[in-house]
Design an enzyme around this catalytic site. Structure first.
Site, PDB file in Angstrom:
ATOM      1  NE  ARG A   1      -9.167  -7.435   1.721  1.00  0.00           N
ATOM      2  CZ  ARG A   1      -8.068  -6.710   1.931  1.00  0.00           C
ATOM      3  NH1 ARG A   1      -7.495  -6.080   0.925  1.00  0.00           N
ATOM      4  NH2 ARG A   1      -7.530  -6.623   3.122  1.00  0.00           N
TER       5      ARG A   1
ATOM      6  N   GLY B   1      -5.682  -5.164   6.347  1.00  0.00           N
ATOM      7  CA  GLY B   1      -6.818  -4.257   6.235  1.00  0.00           C
ATOM      8  C   GLY B   1      -8.023  -4.602   7.079  1.00  0.00           C
TER       9      GLY B   1
ATOM     10  N   GLY C   1     -10.185  -3.363   1.590  1.00  0.00           N
ATOM     11  CA  GLY C   1      -9.420  -3.274   2.831  1.00  0.00           C
ATOM     12  C   GLY C   1      -9.598  -1.894   3.426  1.00  0.00           C
ATOM     13  CG  ASP C   2      -6.549  -0.379   6.078  1.00  0.00           C
ATOM     14  OD1 ASP C   2      -6.167  -1.221   5.221  1.00  0.00           O
ATOM     15  OD2 ASP C   2      -5.764   0.354   6.693  1.00  0.00           O
TER      16      ASP C   2
ATOM     17  CB  THR D   1      -0.844   0.005   1.293  1.00  0.00           C
ATOM     18  OG1 THR D   1      -1.658  -1.151   1.324  1.00  0.00           O
ATOM     19  CG2 THR D   1      -1.732   1.229   1.395  1.00  0.00           C
TER      20      THR D   1
ATOM     21  CB  THR E   1       0.640   0.162   5.012  1.00  0.00           C
ATOM     22  OG1 THR E   1       0.984  -1.085   4.384  1.00  0.00           O
ATOM     23  CG2 THR E   1       1.782   0.586   5.918  1.00  0.00           C
ATOM     24  N   GLY E   2      -1.347  -2.282   6.267  1.00  0.00           N
ATOM     25  CA  GLY E   2      -1.312  -3.487   7.093  1.00  0.00           C
ATOM     26  C   GLY E   2      -2.446  -4.413   6.732  1.00  0.00           C
TER      27      GLY E   2
END
Lengths: 315, 315
Positions: free
Chosen positions: A210, A236, A212-213, A182, A233-234
């Site tokens: 899907r 999500g 993510g965050d 990200t 970043t991680g």
């Protein structure tokens, strides 16, 4: 008008071991981070807005094939690129987010157009792509997003039968080696305005649809002039459940924690408690900058008008 | 095990004037609210979980054509029904959200399946519909979602050239008469676990791909056993920017506000400041219940094991 100003960027977090990155490759990553950082910083230096600096720095990372966003976006399980991005203006809490878009060269610029030129905040899929065309943003063919390394990654993920959260699992390495590809930027400008943005290509071999965050305001991206600007970043799913961006801000605003304390509380305690691997970049209204992560490494860089500067990958 | 328990539900907020609702129609709405409330309450009374109560109450509202969710979902600008829903478990902060789905009878049940049976939190569009089929959830034809009243509404919105935030603008009334059609439920069970859920059909004549706060964990839906469970209804874009659900929770957790104080701060001050019209339902870990809104009215109902009960529409 002599307000301190600064910018921080990231290019993803995860299991980034010194042993898995050759000196040549490390240099490539650091050069790309330096270029994005200097693109954003020079805008701030000239008196430009934090929003412009954030967008330009992310554009630079999106255009670089090394990072999982824009040109470097990974393949989903359908062999497509579904990208997400979001941006927020700390001055008035305005925000824009796009999800599941294909063929848009710079997703963060589309998120900004949604924020500034529509009545919406969050638009996904074909509806968002239609806005990109209406706003005459650059559309690229599938070929532009094709990368042989990403393709091999996808084939590996398919054979392993899972979705990889990382953006460059090495052959022979297990899926335990997670890298969250990200990119993001946060900035404080001379006018004292904060802004944050995040852009991603998602997970290799992920299910279509899907999110993510990175597309979620309050989770992957948050900015508020009263407190701070955050880009995450991680993993999500965990970052959404922990409402990471807004939580850092709320700890500062309601509990009077410093930026460093709030980041530590969220990244090193709350996220760790739910096994939410990753990190974030943060800048507050005073120009303090934090780059915390609970994973092995995070591609990151920062520069502040007080002279502080850092480009780093490992712990 | 003698924990106080309770449930609150909503069926949307907005400009709901006594003059625009006949006594017969008012009775229809109140009966529908009572039925959903009692469905959820009886689950709690028997010792069932707050998650089960929230899902069942929302299913009841989704199956009722009066509300803009499930069967009663409005038409978007393509003449389709794009529905969003999300659910959160306060016990472990697990969450599930779906966006832009068609033909799924009960979107909230799909959100729960995403939460409990996949590694994802947030899935949109066809990808989410595929999960609905894989989980053998009930799929309905377009005919099931067709409603003549909603169709007329859509034609009116098309002629007016705009998207209506309301779910039943009366003919001859202007688009100023806003009604935010969304349904939601929050509950506290005998075990002390909190849960929240929200489901919506979006805005009449909205652009395809637009998501509001109902799909966003932290904004339209939030639950945390440390604090409260929240479900929102209102102008989704503003509710996303204000991260409404998590903000109420953070004010309680970090600033020690009561549920009533936190709700007042967010709904009557912060949302009003950015012209974010709407309301929310909230229950805290002690069984306190708040149903605040800054619009003319909100379809709402609550029942608590201490004997409190309310079914109301206007201020």
């Amino acid at each position: 008008m002599n307000h301190k100003f600064g910018i921080a960027i990231h290019g993803g977090a995860g299991t980034i071991l010194r042993s898995s990155l050759t000196p040549e490759k490390e240099k490539l990553y650091k050069d790309a981070l330096r270029e994005a950082l200097s693109t954003g910083y020079s805008i701030l230096e000239k008196g430009g807005s934090s929003l412009d600096a954030v967008e330009a720095a992310i554009n630079s990372l999106e255009d670089c094939p090394l990072f999982n966003a824009g040109k470097g976006a990974v393949f989903n399980s359908d062999g497509k690129h579904e990208m997400d991005a979001s941006i927020m203006n700390g001055k008035d809490l305005s925000a824009g987010a796009v999800g599941l878009i294909s063929n848009v060269k710079n997703p963060i610029s589309l998120a900004r157009k949604i924020m500034e030129n529509t009545t919406h905040v969050f638009v996904c899929g074909e509806g968002a792509e239609n806005y990109a065309k209406a706003f005459r943003l650059k559309i690229e063919s599938d070929q532009y997003f094709y990368d042989d390394f990403r393709y091999q990654q996808w084939q590996q993920a398919r054979m392993a039968g899972g979705a990889f959260l990382d953006h460059h699992v090495q052959s022979g390495k297990s899926a335990d080696e997670k890298k969250f590809g990200t990119v993001g930027a946060v900035a404080l400008d001379k006018q004292g305005n904060l802004a944050a943005g995040t852009s991603t290509g998602g997970m290799t071999n992920k299910s279509p649809g899907r999110l993510g965050d990175s597309a979620v305001i309050g989770a992957g991206t948050y900015a508020n002039n009263n407190t701070c600007a955050i880009s995450c970043t991680g993993h999500g799913e965990l970052f959404i459940r922990a409402v990471v961006g807004h939580d850092v801000s709320a700890l500062m605003e309601y509990k009077n924690l410093s930026l460093a304390e709030a980041c530590h509380e969220v990244v090193m305690k709350k996220l760790v408690a739910i096994e939410g691997e990753g990190g974030l970049i943060a800048i507050d209204k005073h120009g303090n900058i934090e780059l915390p992560f609970n994973s092995e490494g995070m591609y990151r860089a920062m520069r502040c008008s007080d002279g502080r500067e850092e480009v780093a990958i490992y712990k």
